[in-house]
Motif scaffolding. Structure first.
Motif, mmCIF file in Angstrom:
data_model
loop_
_atom_site.group_PDB
_atom_site.id
_atom_site.type_symbol
_atom_site.label_atom_id
_atom_site.label_comp_id
_atom_site.label_asym_id
_atom_site.label_seq_id
_atom_site.Cartn_x
_atom_site.Cartn_y
_atom_site.Cartn_z
ATOM 1 N N ASP A 20 58.653 -5.251 4.800
ATOM 2 C CA ASP A 20 58.087 -4.019 5.347
ATOM 3 C C ASP A 20 57.654 -3.175 4.157
ATOM 4 O O ASP A 20 58.474 -2.865 3.283
ATOM 5 N N ILE A 21 56.395 -2.799 4.114
ATOM 6 C CA ILE A 21 55.886 -2.104 2.928
ATOM 7 C C ILE A 21 56.522 -0.722 2.756
ATOM 8 O O ILE A 21 56.626 -0.226 1.638
ATOM 9 N N GLY A 42 49.764 0.287 13.517
ATOM 10 C CA GLY A 42 49.987 -0.703 12.470
ATOM 11 C C GLY A 42 50.667 -0.120 11.242
ATOM 12 O O GLY A 42 51.520 0.774 11.321
ATOM 13 N N VAL A 43 50.257 -0.622 10.101
ATOM 14 C CA VAL A 43 50.910 -0.243 8.846
ATOM 15 C C VAL A 43 50.651 1.242 8.530
ATOM 16 O O VAL A 43 51.515 1.930 7.970
ATOM 17 N N ALA A 128 48.344 -6.453 4.085
ATOM 18 C CA ALA A 128 47.172 -7.314 4.329
ATOM 19 C C ALA A 128 46.069 -6.446 4.935
ATOM 20 O O ALA A 128 45.881 -6.409 6.159
ATOM 21 N N SER A 130 42.953 -4.913 6.502
ATOM 22 C CA SER A 130 41.944 -5.366 7.484
ATOM 23 C C SER A 130 42.389 -6.553 8.344
ATOM 24 O O SER A 130 41.655 -6.949 9.258
ATOM 25 N N GLY A 132 44.768 -6.802 10.495
ATOM 26 C CA GLY A 132 45.375 -6.441 11.781
ATOM 27 C C GLY A 132 44.289 -6.095 12.786
ATOM 28 O O GLY A 132 43.425 -6.929 13.073
ATOM 29 N N VAL A 133 44.295 -4.843 13.248
ATOM 30 C CA VAL A 133 43.325 -4.454 14.283
ATOM 31 C C VAL A 133 41.881 -4.483 13.768
ATOM 32 O O VAL A 133 40.959 -4.574 14.576
ATOM 33 N N TYR A 134 41.669 -4.467 12.469
ATOM 34 C CA TYR A 134 40.307 -4.547 11.945
ATOM 35 C C TYR A 134 39.756 -5.975 11.972
ATOM 36 O O TYR A 134 38.596 -6.207 11.635
ATOM 37 N N PHE A 168 53.949 -8.857 6.628
ATOM 38 C CA PHE A 168 54.824 -8.425 7.718
ATOM 39 C C PHE A 168 55.223 -9.582 8.618
ATOM 40 O O PHE A 168 56.265 -9.550 9.240
HETATM 41 P P1 ADP Z 1 43.897 -2.879 9.619
HETATM 42 O O1 ADP Z 1 43.413 -1.779 10.527
HETATM 43 O O2 ADP Z 1 43.424 -2.683 8.183
HETATM 44 O O3 ADP Z 1 43.602 -4.236 10.162
HETATM 45 P P2 ADP Z 1 46.715 -3.026 10.482
HETATM 46 O O4 ADP Z 1 47.764 -2.023 10.248
HETATM 47 O O5 ADP Z 1 46.286 -3.226 11.893
HETATM 48 O O6 ADP Z 1 45.483 -2.643 9.516
HETATM 49 O O7 ADP Z 1 47.184 -4.424 9.923
HETATM 50 C C1 ADP Z 1 47.174 -4.773 8.565
HETATM 51 C C2 ADP Z 1 48.328 -5.696 8.274
HETATM 52 O O8 ADP Z 1 49.504 -4.921 8.076
HETATM 53 C C3 ADP Z 1 48.658 -6.680 9.393
HETATM 54 O O9 ADP Z 1 48.832 -7.973 8.802
HETATM 55 C C4 ADP Z 1 49.981 -6.153 9.952
HETATM 56 O O10 ADP Z 1 50.808 -7.209 10.430
HETATM 57 C C5 ADP Z 1 50.596 -5.546 8.713
HETATM 58 N N1 ADP Z 1 51.666 -4.565 8.911
HETATM 59 C C6 ADP Z 1 51.964 -3.796 9.989
HETATM 60 N N2 ADP Z 1 53.052 -3.020 9.742
HETATM 61 C C7 ADP Z 1 53.452 -3.308 8.469
HETATM 62 C C8 ADP Z 1 54.510 -2.875 7.625
HETATM 63 N N3 ADP Z 1 55.395 -1.948 8.024
HETATM 64 N N4 ADP Z 1 54.605 -3.413 6.369
HETATM 65 C C9 ADP Z 1 53.718 -4.339 5.927
HETATM 66 N N5 ADP Z 1 52.696 -4.786 6.680
HETATM 67 C C10 ADP Z 1 52.569 -4.286 7.934
#
Ligand code: ADP
Length: 183
Positions: A20-21, A42-43, A128, A130, A132-134, A168
């Motif tokens: 977890d970041i 998300g993150v 990571a 972009s 996730g939801v991107y 994650f």
């Molecule tokens: P984006 O909008 O840039 O795609 P997201 O938050 O939807 O960003 O996802 C980016 C990445 O972060 C995904 O792989 C997601 O699983 C990961 N993520 C979500 N929560 C955490 C966290 N607490 N620590 C590290 N990575 C996370």
């Protein structure tokens, strides 16, 4: 056993790990923000919640002064209640095609590292961006991330000695490990 994949690039350890970041104690952590810097899911949401109100305030002040943060760019705030001293906020692309999105994703990593160098810090953690939801396909996002970071580290004198890619999920860890082994 904690899962870690590690490579040495120039003077820097590039590490892929599961975690977890928000709990990382590197000097800075990077946020996959949106252009409005308003927090979200998300993150981004996790970082804003864990850091507390100081980063909301600084993000709002930044947007009032400079306008929205375009994709591929980065800015920084205090880390608030996080173990990290700084949060570097970058905006990744919403995935459309490799031609259109890859240069923007590369730029997000490059600009984040440039800011980190300006802050004269020695360690940084990335999520990571972009992936996730991107909607950036995970394997491609991992390859772009790892090559962008390693290209930067090979190119210039950097103060950074540790770069962590914090994954994650198991799928994300697997993709980033593969990318790191191939770089
Ligand atoms: P984006 O909008 O840039 O795609 P997201 O938050 O939807 O960003 O996802 C980016 C990445 O972060 C995904 O792989 C997601 O699983 C990961 N993520 C979500 N929560 C955490 C966290 N607490 N620590 C590290 N990575 C996370």
């Amino acid at each position: 056993m904690e899962k870690i994949t590690k490579r040495r690039i120039a003077k820097t350890d590039l590490v892929v790990l599961r975690g977890d970041i928000t709990t990382q104690d590197t000097d800075a952590i990077v946020n996959a923000a949106n252009s409005g810097l308003r927090g979200g899911g998300g993150v981004d949401g996790a970082i804003h919640r864990a850091a507390g109100p100081v980063i909301d305030r600084e993000c709002r002040a930044y947007v009032e002064e400079h306008g929205k943060l375009p994709p591929g760019r980065a800015m920084w705030t205090d880390g608030g209640n996080l173990p990290a001293k700084y949060v570097i906020h970058t905006v990744g692309p919403i995935y459309r095609s490799d031609e259109e999105s890859e240069p923007v994703l590369r730029s997000a990593y490059r600009e984040s590292l440039r800011l980190a160098d300006n802050l004269a810090i020695t360690s940084i953690s990335f999520p990571a961006v972009s992936a996730g939801v991107y909607g950036y396909p995970l394997d491609k996002a991992a390859r772009v991330a790892v090559t962008a970071v390693s290209d930067c580290l090979r190119q210039g004198e950097s103060s950074i000695r540790l770069v962590q890619m914090v994954c994650f999920s198991e799928a994300s860890y697997a993709a980033f490990s593969r990318a790191l082994t191939a770089v």
